[in-house]
Write a protein that holds these residues in place. Sequence first.
Motif, PDB file in Angstrom:
ATOM      1  N   UNK A  17       0.864  -1.176   0.000  1.00  0.00           N
ATOM      2  CA  UNK A  17       0.000   0.000   0.000  1.00  0.00           C
ATOM      3  C   UNK A  17       0.903   1.228   0.000  1.00  0.00           C
ATOM      4  N   UNK A  18       0.982   1.899  -1.160  1.00  0.00           N
ATOM      5  CA  UNK A  18       1.966   2.973  -1.291  1.00  0.00           C
ATOM      6  C   UNK A  18       1.658   4.160  -0.387  1.00  0.00           C
ATOM      7  N   UNK A  19       0.384   4.360  -0.018  1.00  0.00           N
ATOM      8  CA  UNK A  19       0.032   5.496   0.826  1.00  0.00           C
ATOM      9  C   UNK A  19       0.055   5.161   2.314  1.00  0.00           C
ATOM     10  N   UNK A  20       0.434   3.924   2.648  1.00  0.00           N
ATOM     11  CA  UNK A  20       0.513   3.530   4.049  1.00  0.00           C
ATOM     12  C   UNK A  20       1.763   4.137   4.682  1.00  0.00           C
ATOM     13  N   UNK A  21       1.561   4.960   5.729  1.00  0.00           N
ATOM     14  CA  UNK A  21       2.683   5.538   6.458  1.00  0.00           C
ATOM     15  C   UNK A  21       3.169   4.491   7.457  1.00  0.00           C
ATOM     16  N   UNK A  22       4.201   3.758   7.059  1.00  0.00           N
ATOM     17  CA  UNK A  22       4.643   2.588   7.820  1.00  0.00           C
ATOM     18  C   UNK A  22       5.305   3.017   9.132  1.00  0.00           C
ATOM     19  N   UNK A  23       4.874   2.408  10.216  1.00  0.00           N
ATOM     20  CA  UNK A  23       5.493   2.647  11.520  1.00  0.00           C
ATOM     21  C   UNK A  23       6.446   1.531  11.904  1.00  0.00           C
ATOM     22  N   UNK A  24       6.076   0.289  11.574  1.00  0.00           N
ATOM     23  CA  UNK A  24       6.962  -0.834  11.862  1.00  0.00           C
ATOM     24  C   UNK A  24       6.471  -2.088  11.161  1.00  0.00           C
ATOM     25  N   UNK A  25       7.339  -3.072  11.113  1.00  0.00           N
ATOM     26  CA  UNK A  25       6.994  -4.395  10.615  1.00  0.00           C
ATOM     27  C   UNK A  25       7.188  -5.398  11.752  1.00  0.00           C
ATOM     28  N   UNK A  26       6.374  -6.457  11.716  1.00  0.00           N
ATOM     29  CA  UNK A  26       6.476  -7.445  12.794  1.00  0.00           C
ATOM     30  C   UNK A  26       6.488  -8.844  12.194  1.00  0.00           C
ATOM     31  N   UNK A  27       7.548  -9.586  12.501  1.00  0.00           N
ATOM     32  CA  UNK A  27       7.619 -10.987  12.103  1.00  0.00           C
ATOM     33  C   UNK A  27       6.823 -11.796  13.122  1.00  0.00           C
ATOM     34  N   UNK A  28       5.860 -12.547  12.627  1.00  0.00           N
ATOM     35  CA  UNK A  28       4.984 -13.325  13.499  1.00  0.00           C
ATOM     36  C   UNK A  28       5.309 -14.809  13.378  1.00  0.00           C
ATOM     37  N   UNK A  29       5.293 -15.478  14.515  1.00  0.00           N
ATOM     38  CA  UNK A  29       5.431 -16.933  14.545  1.00  0.00           C
ATOM     39  C   UNK A  29       4.137 -17.478  15.127  1.00  0.00           C
ATOM     40  N   UNK A  30       3.518 -18.399  14.420  1.00  0.00           N
ATOM     41  CA  UNK A  30       2.204 -18.877  14.824  1.00  0.00           C
ATOM     42  C   UNK A  30       2.250 -20.376  15.097  1.00  0.00           C
ATOM     43  N   UNK A  31       1.238 -20.908  15.782  1.00  0.00           N
ATOM     44  CA  UNK A  31       1.171 -22.362  15.981  1.00  0.00           C
ATOM     45  C   UNK A  31       0.984 -23.127  14.668  1.00  0.00           C
ATOM     46  N   UNK A  32       0.724 -22.402  13.582  1.00  0.00           N
ATOM     47  CA  UNK A  32       0.433 -23.033  12.298  1.00  0.00           C
ATOM     48  C   UNK A  32       1.528 -22.780  11.269  1.00  0.00           C
ATOM     49  N   UNK A  33       2.682 -22.313  11.743  1.00  0.00           N
ATOM     50  CA  UNK A  33       3.777 -22.036  10.835  1.00  0.00           C
ATOM     51  C   UNK A  33       3.911 -20.548  10.548  1.00  0.00           C
ATOM     52  N   UNK A  34       4.632 -20.244   9.487  1.00  0.00           N
ATOM     53  CA  UNK A  34       4.959 -18.864   9.170  1.00  0.00           C
ATOM     54  C   UNK A  34       3.917 -18.248   8.242  1.00  0.00           C
ATOM     55  N   UNK A  35       3.505 -16.999   8.498  1.00  0.00           N
ATOM     56  CA  UNK A  35       2.636 -16.280   7.551  1.00  0.00           C
ATOM     57  C   UNK A  35       3.370 -15.983   6.244  1.00  0.00           C
ATOM     58  N   UNK A  36       2.655 -15.374   5.325  1.00  0.00           N
ATOM     59  CA  UNK A  36       3.236 -15.059   4.012  1.00  0.00           C
ATOM     60  C   UNK A  36       4.377 -14.063   4.094  1.00  0.00           C
TER      61      UNK A  36
END
Length: 250
Positions: A17-36
């Motif tokens: 989303x080019x107009x998204x003013x990014x504040x941070x990114x978060x790597x998530x680890x889930x009980x079902x493996x890694x998200x995209x």
Amino acid sequence: MTAPRLAIIGGTGLTRLKDLEITHRRVMHTPYGEPSGPLVFGHLNGIETVFLPRHGARHTIPPHQVNYRANIWALHNTGVEAAIAVAAVGGITECMQPGQLAIPDQIIDYTWSRANTYFEGGHLDEVTHVDMTWPYCPEVREKLLNAAGELELPVCEQGTYGATQGPRLETAAEIDRMERDGCDLVGMTGMPETALARELGLSYAACAVIANRAAGRSKGEITMDEIGRNLETGMEQVKRLLARVIASLD
């Protein structure tokens, strides 16, 4: 830290989303493996938003290999309550023309072998069923339709999405069968994503961009050039639509 107001799941043609003013990114680890990919947090029109590209940041994950359970679990775990899923689809019925947007209200699942529920395994307290009579959240759909009306965008206000396995496109005979079943649109990512969102209580709706006429509905073969041209037009409309929806959350 407050939870984002809205999650946006980007499909083919919407990896950022080019107009998204990014504040941070978060790597998530889930009980079902890694998200995209990492969840991208920021502000869109001043509203806290989280974005996840369904096929990965470089569009490298095919529809049948998306970890839908990890994606939906990760978004839900941020505390977000609503999600809009953007998807590129093929138009089956005559009203579904390339470059147009559609807000489906029903879905039929033709996929197979995908991990499609959280309610399995040896740790369940009881067998659980969720109601899927109306698979998409009516309140989120209404916000999408209201925003489209305010922007005077041409949009199909309802339709049945047929979710196929992919990654190949469908045969003309398969599309004929789907139309007999009542499908207006065909895509590869609507299930189990829609059902998983319902299982976790996420208010979820889809915004479909019609990238091409489905197999047998136009002359000649379906080409990626054609899909790319229609997606470029459709995704510009999607970005305007999302901005208006998010502004309505204020």
